[in-house]
Design an enzyme around this catalytic site. Structure first.
Site: not given
Lengths: 683, 683
Positions: B298, B372, B377, B399, B405, B515
């Site tokens: 990124e 991750k 993400d 992770e 987020e 969800e």
């Protein structure tokens, strides 16, 4: 002593006043006759031209009585201020009287070109008329022609913030760098460029500038009171070129600035607070133009808070301004920006008319209702706002947007002259009624596209929008392509035919090209939320902003008919209401604004809606690619810096146009399932 | 002298260490035996508890030799540090030896509860174990139990910026106010709250904190060199609770900080620059933990610039850290963030595996690959990353993202324990292989959800995520609901059954509820671009970020099969590759992640995809409404400030969940044309 003409900082583009445009006049003998500060400006301009090109200027101060001791026949050019009703060379007093404060009479005989004005601004505009004519001003004979502006207010609204806004930056919707006026929280220290800006504005007929954003934040609110000195400095810089300064004010100023605890327009203490504030402004700026107000709009405060009408609100400010000759420009951009997308009966397009039509006749004489040209918000295609024909007893101003918020943000070429001209020629009452350009007694306003960029407008070719706006505001029925030719001739003096042709090619159709590759058939708002650049077909579809297209697998568009829709179409007068009411008679380019139709609906062009979408998007990109190619071919005829800046922006325009094409086409292919008739690639 | 326990600033919530949890221990007689700074911490904690609740503490310093002059039987609790291999009460040396530096043995007999540890941290964790047990710690007999963490690194990564970032703010993706560590460009002056934070972390088993954002901007880069003093101050505050400090570094640090002009990991000067920088860090922070690196990701710089591999990059830093015992955490979050949405052969999900699987065995011993948990993400539902089973010769850390987020940004209740537990119990090699929790030899990492908010985490119930992460990092196969009960018991001491039941009700199912009302069936990323809050079904559909659902009028989903799609499914080991390969065997909840299917595709639940979308979205909102109702009913049992904060956030959650429901359902109704079987309102 003539005043000194502004000297732009090194590297700043002279735009439509490069040195060379002064050659015809500057190489001749000119008499400048009359007295007053703007006559000094005229004298200064002529003197500077003569100093450069070897001509001579004589200064007279006797006005209609002629310059002392020199017969007019000795001059190539006479620029003369006459006293209203006084006797000059003209024997027809009506002709002399008609131009008014800002008009002038232009004629040529016996080898002398004469500009006669009865007001100082008229003389200034007459001077720039001669500049525009170039050598033609000094050829043959010319019978007296009176020139006068269609409206007495021709304004640029700068959405400039004094304090850099955390989200919107220094200039809201600005794509040309920082502010010309404000830097580091104050008016810029060196105002020479602002003087030069005033000169450019005078040269295209603009006579008013509002120096701060209509969204008036904390720092900007103080310009009205303790920070008015900053405004006065800017006004001083603009005044020599006949440009009056206006201020955007926050309706809640009394509350924000330590006055009464409310802002109720009928409250005596509030009214007195405003009267006192206005006295302070005029003490600092004797020719202050007035206020611009965005009230009860997108979160700004307004009279609704106190249960008062917008006429109440506007009239309170008008009353405070009236003793000093000021005007309040009250924006009609009032709508519910917290709309529920689920509710199809609400229609943002209706809002301005619904709010203001019933107030006709209630506004004070020095209150102007400032109406955006379309009912939504400066989309590439909208119908003309029905408000523009609906308030015959109200002074209405038309607001257009020179800054290209929704039209490519000065990274894309999009010359808006043809769009504005369509609006100004539109006749709300039908073919026998007056055109918008004549109905706009309150003036013509554009949101400025200017910043501290070396080219003023970010994209060098966007200067054409600023120039075109100025000239259309002077003469709304002018042919925009003639104005563009003026701009080309001034900006590119002595241009080769190939350059002129090239500029025409890339500019003439650029608005329609932009329309082709973006939102189709008047539907609007398929943009990325927030910054409004680049495609986002559903970007505003489920938002609170009232901006929907309602596309589903069967069709698209907003039913705004009276019969089955929101009733917006009925806000128009007779012929238009009928025309827009039916999908059969509605013009293609507005179809989706007024109707929800199946993808297979056949347009008057003979194409289906979905095929039109595909075709125009492929065409639009091809047109941008072609324009880029044409521009590349002009490299030998344009200064390198200007050519490079435009070329670089064409790369971005092509990239972005392809993104528009592919996203829009993919969206509609995925939704409709209808294949492109020509089998082109859609993703 | 015992150390002083941290005193939180007034108004800051004690989270899972309110005073009352110390009552059982604080009202008894305790021996703290052993020496070292963390033993002093243990002593201080016990002493503070005794001071409050009337108990007594005796301090011994003889370790295994017993406290001077007092028989153990005189104590209710003995907390004893023994020297490794030394003799204690236990006759089984294996048992004693096994806990390691961080483990402890807990037993109870003869009226005395004993915690024995061979490392200071172990004693500290043993203390908090006793605190968690409460009165149960002092009842009956308990055979010796050895407790030890599954992995030696249990870390929180704070995405905190030292200088407030113009777009991302002080804490990137932070929803709990400003930074705990940084204010006004420096480490906070008063570090007492940071000490208190360390204590909370120790009480749930976390032993490492990275104190700055993985996107390392200009100001933060200097923490490595001239600003390391700020890091040292934070490290000093965290050290008494066994928390080591780590730093995110910019791979281009040598260039940014005035070292060599390149950052090539194989360049000798670059390597020496790093070695020198690391020496400087250890001079200031002797127990410094190491670096966290986001490279070639990124927009961050990385080894690709120099044609080097990520192993080269990580190993250079590992070499610099090795002499000092430090570790480099190298993030595997490397993908093309400028992807062309038109290109369906590219697949972001493949990226981490494609980049790293071939590097297995090439990483240094003190280099950890931080992966991750999912391939994208931190979406509400993703498959487990295939990288987690693909590098057997590499130390891998998992992770997860405690900061919400994509899961409601701490305005929504979304307890992530069950999601993390599913990841940690996943067996990449199939049912006979090891679980991710065991494979993660490099540690467990969570992006922190903590800020300077009085409740630490913005939403008071989001504290449960932080606590759950800590406890799962200690014991990855723990039952998350048991951990939640611990959290409830600590945070709400002496809670009435109704409160316990209410908390369980609103938390247990909250992830699945979230969800349900957001992106369906594993498809992900239907969020507003940029800030990632609230629905935007096409928000990332035509973006460069590699996040697409490809919905058209017929169907939706991403074909990641090996047979017809991107081949991502084949990155899994045997049983999983086969399971995911076919829509028939792929679990419903991941169907659209792996396959593009028609709206009429029948799920294993028996419902069609589109009906599933409608049903779950209606259910999800109903569940949030019910949770809000349950919470409202707990008003008499929760402190007013906490109750009000949660109640207010439920209003927003309900509003936002309805927005999700209506936008998602409308989108799919408009696209598919399939009516809801139950005739509910869709717009």
């Amino acid at each position: 002593m003539p005043i000194t003409v502004p000297v732009l900082p090194a590297g700043v583009d002279p735009a439509w006043l490069p040195r060379e445009v002064w050659r015809p006049l500057g190489s001749r003998r000119t008499l400048v006759d009359g007295s007053g500060p703007l006559v000094e400006t005229v004298h200064g301009e002529v003197a500077a031209g003569c100093a450069r090109y070897g001509g001579a200027v004589v200064r007279g101060t006797r006005g209609a009585r002629g310059a002392p001791g020199v017969p007019d026949g000795s001059y190539d050019l006479v620029l003369r201020l006459v006293h209203h009703g006084g006797a000059g060379r003209h024997t027809d007093p009506a002709l002399l009287a008609s131009p008014g404060e800002e008009g002038f009479v232009h004629e040529r005989s016996g080898g002398t070109t004469t500009v006669t004005a009865s007001g100082q601004r008229g003389l200034l505009y007459g001077l720039f008329h001669v500049v525009r004519l170039g050598e033609d001003a000094f050829r043959g004979d010319r019978a007296p022609e009176a020139h006068r502006p269609a409206t007495e207010l021709r304004m640029l609204d700068h959405w400039d913030n004094v304090a850099v806004h955390p989200v919107m930056g220094q200039v809201e919707r600005g794509y040309a760098g920082g502010s010309l006026f404000w830097r580091d929280g104050s008016a810029v220290a060196d105002l020479e460029r602002v003087r030069g800006y005033g000169r450019l504005l005078a040269a295209c007929g603009i006579n008013a500038v509002s120096v701060n954003n209509v969204n008036v934040h904390e720092a900007e609110a103080h310009l009205l009171t303790d920070r008015v000195g900053d405004v006065a400095r800017i006004a001083d810089a603009l005044r020599p070129y006949g440009v009056r300064t206006h201020l955007s004010v926050n309706f809640a100023s009394p509350v924000l600035l330590g006055g009464p605890a409310c802002a109720d327009p009928l409250d005596a203490a509030v009214r007195e607070w405003w009267a006192e504030a206005v006295r302070g402004v005029y003490a600092a700026v004797p020719d202050f133009g007035g206020f611009v107000v965005k009230a009860d709009s997108e979160g700004q405060p307004g009279p609704f808070t106190y249960g008062r009408s917008h006429a109440d609100g506007a009239n309170m400010l008008a009353a405070a301004l009236a003793p000093h000759g000021g005007t309040v420009h009250w924006r009609a951009f009032v709508y519910d920006h917290r709309q529920d997308w689920r509710d199809r009966s609400s229609d943002r397009a209706r809002a301005a008319y619904d709010h203001f039509a019933t107030l006709d006749g209630e506004f004070a004489d020095n209150a102007v209702l400032q109406v955006k040209h379309g009912p939504m918000d400066f989309q590439v295609r909208e119908p003309v706002s029905p408000v523009l024909g609906a308030l015959p007893r109200t002074r209405v101003a038309v607001e257009v947007q020179a800054t290209q918020e929704y039209t490519g943000q000065q990274r894309h070429v999009c010359w808006l002259g043809p769009m504005w001209s369509e609006v100004l020629r539109f006749r709300p009452g039908g073919e026998h009624g007056s055109a918008v350009g004549a109905l706009a007694r309150g003036g013509m306003v554009a949101v400025s596209n200017v910043g501290d960029d070396p080219f003023w407008t970010g994209h060098p070719l966007a200067q054409a929008n600023l120039y075109t706006f100025g000239r259309l505001s002077w003469q709304p029925d002018a042919e925009p392509r003639r104005i563009l030719d003026e701009w080309i001739a001034l900006t590119f003096p002595s241009a080769a035919d190939r350059l002129v042709d090239g500029l025409r090619t890339v500019l003439h159709g650029s608005w329609r090209t932009y329309e082709k590759y973006t939102a189709p058939l008047g539907v609007g708002f398929m943009v990325q939320p927030g910054h409004h650049y680049g495609p986002g077909v559903d970007g505003y579809e489920y938002s609170p902003w009232g901006t929907y297209h309602f596309a589903d697998r069967d069709g698209i568009g907003v039913d705004r008919s009276a019969a089955t829709g929101t009733g917006y179409a009925a806000q128009y007068s007779g012929p238009w209401a009928e025309l827009y009411e039916s999908p059969g008679s509605c013009p293609d380019e507005l179809l989706l604004f007024f109707h929800h139709v199946p993808y297979g609906h056949v347009l008057s062009s003979g194409r289906t809606v979905v095929q039109h979408i595909y075709d125009t998007h492929f065409e639009g990109v091809a047109e941008v690619e072609e324009a880029r190619r044409v521009w590349a071919g002009l490299a030998d005829l344009v200064e390198p810096a200007r050519h490079a800046r435009v070329a670089e922006r064409y790369e971005e325009q092509v990239r972005c146009a392809r993104e528009w094409r592919d996203q829009v086409n993919s969206y509609f292919l995925r939704k409709s399932g209808v294949a492109d008739e020509r089998g082109r690639t859609i993703y």
